[in-house]
Write an enzyme that holds these catalytic residues in place. Structure first.
Site, PDB file in Angstrom:
ATOM      1  N   LYS A 278      -9.358  14.117   4.015  1.00 46.51           N
ATOM      2  CA  LYS A 278      -8.503  12.930   4.079  1.00 46.51           C
ATOM      3  C   LYS A 278      -7.642  13.060   5.319  1.00 46.51           C
ATOM      4  CE  LYS A 278      -6.914  14.178  -0.043  1.00 46.51           C
ATOM      5  NZ  LYS A 278      -6.972  12.948  -0.821  1.00 46.51           N
ATOM      6  N   ARG A 279      -6.876  11.995   5.666  1.00 44.22           N
ATOM      7  CA  ARG A 279      -5.968  12.121   6.785  1.00 44.22           C
ATOM      8  C   ARG A 279      -5.057  13.338   6.596  1.00 44.22           C
ATOM      9  NH1 ARG A 279      -5.347   7.846  10.340  1.00 44.22           N
ATOM     10  NH2 ARG A 279      -3.981   9.314  11.401  1.00 44.22           N
TER      11      ARG A 279
ATOM     12  N   THR B 251      -8.410   6.906  -2.758  1.00 49.07           N
ATOM     13  CA  THR B 251      -9.724   6.404  -3.135  1.00 49.07           C
ATOM     14  C   THR B 251     -10.782   7.493  -3.030  1.00 49.07           C
ATOM     15  OG1 THR B 251      -9.912   5.527  -0.878  1.00 49.07           O
ATOM     16  CG2 THR B 251      -9.397   3.949  -2.649  1.00 49.07           C
TER      17      THR B 251
ATOM     18  N   HIS C 236       0.789  -1.238   0.000  1.00 46.83           N
ATOM     19  CA  HIS C 236       0.000   0.000   0.000  1.00 46.83           C
ATOM     20  C   HIS C 236       0.811   1.272   0.000  1.00 46.83           C
ATOM     21  CE1 HIS C 236      -4.256  -1.128   0.478  1.00 46.83           C
ATOM     22  NE2 HIS C 236      -3.750  -2.258   0.920  1.00 46.83           N
TER      23      HIS C 236
ATOM     24  N   LYS D  38     -14.357   8.625  -5.197  1.00 44.68           N
ATOM     25  CA  LYS D  38     -15.678   8.932  -4.634  1.00 44.68           C
ATOM     26  C   LYS D  38     -16.184  10.280  -5.154  1.00 44.68           C
ATOM     27  CE  LYS D  38     -14.090   6.771  -0.338  1.00 44.68           C
ATOM     28  NZ  LYS D  38     -13.472   7.112   0.972  1.00 44.68           N
TER      29      LYS D  38
ATOM     30  N   LYS E  59       0.236  14.645   1.827  1.00 48.13           N
ATOM     31  CA  LYS E  59      -1.037  14.976   1.190  1.00 48.13           C
ATOM     32  C   LYS E  59      -1.181  16.489   0.952  1.00 48.13           C
ATOM     33  CE  LYS E  59      -3.553  10.913   3.004  1.00 48.13           C
ATOM     34  NZ  LYS E  59      -4.232  10.287   1.856  1.00 48.13           N
TER      35      LYS E  59
HETATM   36  C1  LIG Z   1     -12.211   7.225   1.375  1.00 41.89           C
HETATM   37  C2  LIG Z   1     -11.829   7.593   2.744  1.00 41.89           C
HETATM   38  C3  LIG Z   1     -10.492   7.855   3.048  1.00 41.89           C
HETATM   39  C4  LIG Z   1      -9.387   7.819   2.012  1.00 41.89           C
HETATM   40  O1  LIG Z   1      -9.216   9.104   1.468  1.00 41.89           O
HETATM   41  P1  LIG Z   1      -7.961   9.505   0.570  1.00 41.89           P
HETATM   42  O2  LIG Z   1      -8.274  10.873   0.111  1.00 41.89           O
HETATM   43  O3  LIG Z   1      -7.928   8.523  -0.562  1.00 41.89           O
HETATM   44  O4  LIG Z   1      -6.778   9.426   1.445  1.00 41.89           O
HETATM   45  C5  LIG Z   1     -10.171   8.211   4.345  1.00 41.89           C
HETATM   46  N1  LIG Z   1     -11.124   8.298   5.303  1.00 41.89           N
HETATM   47  C6  LIG Z   1     -12.423   8.076   5.038  1.00 41.89           C
HETATM   48  C7  LIG Z   1     -13.417   8.234   6.125  1.00 41.89           C
HETATM   49  C8  LIG Z   1     -12.813   7.717   3.752  1.00 41.89           C
HETATM   50  O5  LIG Z   1     -14.113   7.484   3.504  1.00 41.89           O
END
Ligand SMILES: *Cc1c(COP(=O)(O)O)cnc(C)c1O
Length: 812
Positions: free
Chosen positions: A545-546, A653, A357, A657, A551
């Site tokens: 995101k985190r 991911t 990952h 979305k 990032k």
């Molecule tokens: C999809 C998702 C992530 C991943 O987000 P990235 O932008 O791809 O890092 C993290 N936390 C939650 C709650 C998510 O639904």
């Protein structure tokens, strides 16, 4: 498929309510009503669950077990109703009782047993496996405390515990009769019995692993797979209390607590590794319990002998966290089942496959030998022997190349390197997006790739459209059905038909209306929960995101700070009004990330309270990012910020979305952003920033100087000064960590280097957004091409490309 009419449902629901709560429906609280609905839904599911298991046992078809330390499921009720195909019936039935389904759904606590993308991916995969009729099950840990809850107090992140089990969890069933014993510590002695080595493990601590099963419901196919989460308990509850009997009641409690500690809490680190012994214990705990229960079940019901295990069972490990599955399966086959090394190795290395990952160095797991050996003496012996044989092979192939051999060794410099063990002990190693897999093959793991090229493959991540489109955005889903029919639900790539409507004026108008409606809902949520008024007619610019340096939330924040300066200088500056939305948790020990949150909140506080610019910009840092909040935010986004330093985000991911919900992406050419660009075309995404080549060149040759960037550019100078000159906060030292990372430590993520390229890209966003028809057509094209990012596509690729054929796709 499961069918129920409204009247039957109403009758069942009322009965369920009375049985559960001992009062009439109209006397119940909303939470009572949620409990009855969830419980009734579970009853419907349980019958299918039993039948699915019966069928698997009868047919003996190949079973997949997906091992993951994290499953970030979110709420389960809405998804269950969708997959059972009864959401509409349920909504209508409840409204006859004057109950609103949406508000009941919101009472459910998120099941937050994961940090972020990795744990959410595991959850999406379970949904897709069940929906594609694949006998695929999850195996993980039932943490008593999930990912922490985030509060923002005085602009700072405060962590509180996530005691998600405070109300009974209707979705899990405890299976005490299926408990397993897991052993830690002790000594191993070797005995030679008629020329056969036997290993005698004594003096260990035995712990009971108790499974809790959660149903994973397929979409309208009556398949219910199992997510099995393990909880740690003392082996002999009563007995042990009496063994402490000489009055040492407190010692007995302490002992019990020390055992339960194993499944107590999820480590809140994402893309960061900490060599904590409790974490190693957690890893062996759930892996050992999981493998033992697979073997026990296979011996009871499987068709064939353990020799055929690799044909009947596929075990997939999600990152290196469950890598101990390899030596554990070896141990069981040799020590308990009497196989010799070679046969055990053939079975093991043909059964286990591994997903990598990350290439972030700070995230690669390596355990100190001393700790490892002491905690898992027999497992360590097996790892040593795996390594001895592997190095032998290397010696034969790379005669005299000691450097290469020690670089590839599983054990070196006093550490066990988990990624090396995972690669050596599995038959497939996959990356999670094309670029990531290429970097794995050609850079990070190149020695392993050239040693064994056919082992490596790519499986670009995906997201379940059942949660992220149908669940999160029912209005858009209905509109798609109206426009292109319902086929896309079972075949998400059929959404491509929607591209033909991208220029259609009435379609554009509807898309705009749907987005506006979602934005109004989010605005209301923000008003209620954070007390900030935002304008739904402004552009919603979202980065959720985190919080992590790679990032680059700081890049986004600096760009807002620059914009604010320009608005002060020129109040008439012609920009598209925007609402900047951030959300995300920082690991509690990650100071820089927490300081970034403080900076964003301070900038928000200053700007939101400056009436001179409030018609144009507002900033909201939303608290406690989690799956259910993502489901509220993402359908309301106009712009998706995917701005990681190129090469650093393995896939991402949330980018998928957003696109599926009709947001336009502003992105670096990193992770799956590249594949999104390839799908929608350059004119439907906004790309900026350093290329892969440029980034790798900087890492190899150096040459990046943050100080030069500042000295050569007054705008960069201004925004970086503003971090530490008291402009946003009287305490000039408050954001020192962010400043030092960017400037003093010459930021390894090149924020300042990408700054102007990012500003230009944002100007382009403004221009595109002003052209209503152009923007809406971009949204439509993004939706139309998002089907390939359904995790159904990903899982089909895993099934055919890794786990082996023999799966039936009745849906396809
Ligand atoms: C999809 C998702 C992530 C991943 O987000 P990235 O932008 O791809 O890092 C993290 N936390 C939650 C709650 C998510 O639904």
């Amino acid at each position: 498929m499961f069918n129920i009419d409204k009247e039957t449902f109403k009758k069942d629901y009322e009965e369920k309510f009375i049985e559960m709560h001992g009062k009439d429906l109209h006397e119940g609280t909303d939470y009572n009503k949620y409990e009855a609905l969830a419980s009734l839904t579970r009853d419907y599911v349980v019958k299918m669950w039993i039948n699915t298991n019966k069928k698997y046992n009868f047919t003996g078809e190949k079973q997949v077990y997906y091992f993951s330390m994290e499953f970030l499921l979110g709420r389960l009720l809405g998804n269950a109703l969708i997959n059972l195909g009864i959401k509409d019936i349920c909504r209508e039935a409840l409204s006859d009782f004057n109950i609103n389904l949406d508000s009941l759904e919101e009472l459910e606590e998120d099941q937050g047993l994961g940090n972020g993308g990795l744990g959410r991916l595991a959850a999406c995969f379970l949904d897709s496996m069940a929906s594609l009729n694949i006998p695929g099950h999850g195996c993980g840990i039932r943490y008593k405390y999930g990912f922490f809850q985030q509060k923002i107090v005085n602009g700072k992140q405060i962590e509180t515990s996530d005691y998600w089990l405070k109300n009974a969890n209707v979705w899990e069933i405890k299976k005490s009769d299926k408990a397993q014993v897991v052993r830690f510590g002790g000594e191993v002695t070797t005995i030679n019995e008629d020329g056969h080595l036997r290993f005698n493990h004594t003096g260990y601590e035995a712990i009971l692993a108790v499974p809790y099963d959660i149903p994973v419901i397929g979409y309208e196919n009556e398949v219910v797979n199992t997510l099995r989460l393990w909880s740690a308990e003392p082996l002999y509850d009563e007995f042990d209390f009496s063994s402490f009997s000489r009055g040492d009641y407190l010692k007995a409690i302490e002992y019990k607590n020390s055992i339960e500690a194993i499944s107590q809490v999820l480590y809140p680190d994402d893309s960061f590794y900490e060599g904590k012994i409790l974490r190693l214990k957690q890893q062996y705990f759930f892996v050992s319990a999981g493998i033992q229960s697979i073997i026990r079940h296979f011996k009871a019901y499987g068709k064939g002998t353990l020799k055929d295990l690799d044909e009947k069972i596929a075990i997939h490990i999600n990152d290196t966290h469950p890598t101990l599955a390899i030596p554990e399966l070896m141990r069981i086959l040799m020590d308990e089942e009497g196989y010799g090394w070679n046969e055990a190795w053939r079975i093991t290395s043909n059964t286990i496959s591994y997903t990598n990952h990350t290439i972030l160095a700070e995230a690669l797991e390596k355990w100190p030998v001393e700790m490892f050996e002491k905690l898992l003496p027999r497992i360590y012996m097996i790892v040593e022997e795996i390594n001895r044989r592997f190095c032998q092979e290397l010696w034969n192939k790379y005669i005299g190349q000691w450097d290469k051999i020690s670089k590839m060794s599983i054990i070196a410099d006093g550490y066990v390197r988990m990624a090396h063990l995972a690669i050596v002990g599995s038959y497939s190693v996959n990356g999670v997006a094309k670029l990531h897999t290429e970097i794995l093959k050609k850079q990070e793991m190149s020695d392993f790739y050239y040693f064994n090229p056919t082992k490596f493959n790519n499986k670009t991540n995906g997201i379940t459209h059942r949660r992220w489109l149908m669940g999160a955005n029912p209005e858009l889903t209905d509109f798609l059905k109206e426009t292109i029919g319902s086929g896309f639900i079972k075949h998400p790539t059929d959404m491509e038909a929607f591209a033909a409507y991208a220029m259609d004026k009435s379609v554009q108008e509807r898309l705009h209306q749907i987005k506006l409606s979602n934005k109004k809902k989010l605005a209301e949520y923000i008003k209620i929960n954070q007390g900030i008024s935002v304008n739904p007619d402004s552009l919603f610019d979202v980065q959720v995101k985190r919080i992590h340096a790679y990032k680059r939330q700081t890049l986004n924040c600096l760009r807002i700070m620059d914009l604010y300066r320009r608005l002060i200088e020129n109040p008439n500056l012609d920009i598209v009004p925007r609402t900047f939305i951030f959300a995300g948790k920082a690991a509690p020990g990650y100071y820089l990330a927490k300081n970034t949150i403080e900076l964003i909140n301070a900038v928000a506080n200053k700007i939101n309270n400056d009436p001179k610019v409030n018609e144009k910009i507002k900033i909201v840092f939303m608290h406690n990012y989690r799956v259910s909040l993502a489901e509220t935010i993402i359908p309301a986004a106009d712009l998706s910020e995917q701005i990681s330093t190129t090469t650093k985000e393995a896939s991402g991911t949330s980018n998928m979305k957003f696109m599926m919900n009709g947001a336009v992406t502003i992105a670096t050419l990193d992770g799956a952003n590249i594949e999104i660009r390839d799908e929608v075309g350059d004119e439907n995404i906004i790309i900026f920033g350093l290329t892969e080549r440029e980034v790798l060149d900087y890492y190899q040759k150096g040459g990046y100087s943050a100080t030069d960037m500042i000295n050569g550019d007054y705008r960069i100078k201004q925004v970086t000064d503003d971090i530490v000159n008291g402009f946003y906060c009287g305490d000039k030292e408050r954001f020192r960590a962010v400043y030092e990372h960017l400037v003093t430590y010459n930021d390894e993520f090149f924020v300042l280097k990408d700054f102007h390229s990012y500003l230009k890209a944002q100007d382009k966003v403004d221009n595109l957004y002003r052209d209503f028809s152009k923007w809406q057509s971009m949204c439509a094209v993004n939706i139309a091409h998002s089907g390939i990012f359904s995790s159904d596509r990903t899982i089909q690729e895993y099934a055919t490309g890794i786990w082996g054929s023999g799966f039936l796709y009745k849906n396809l």
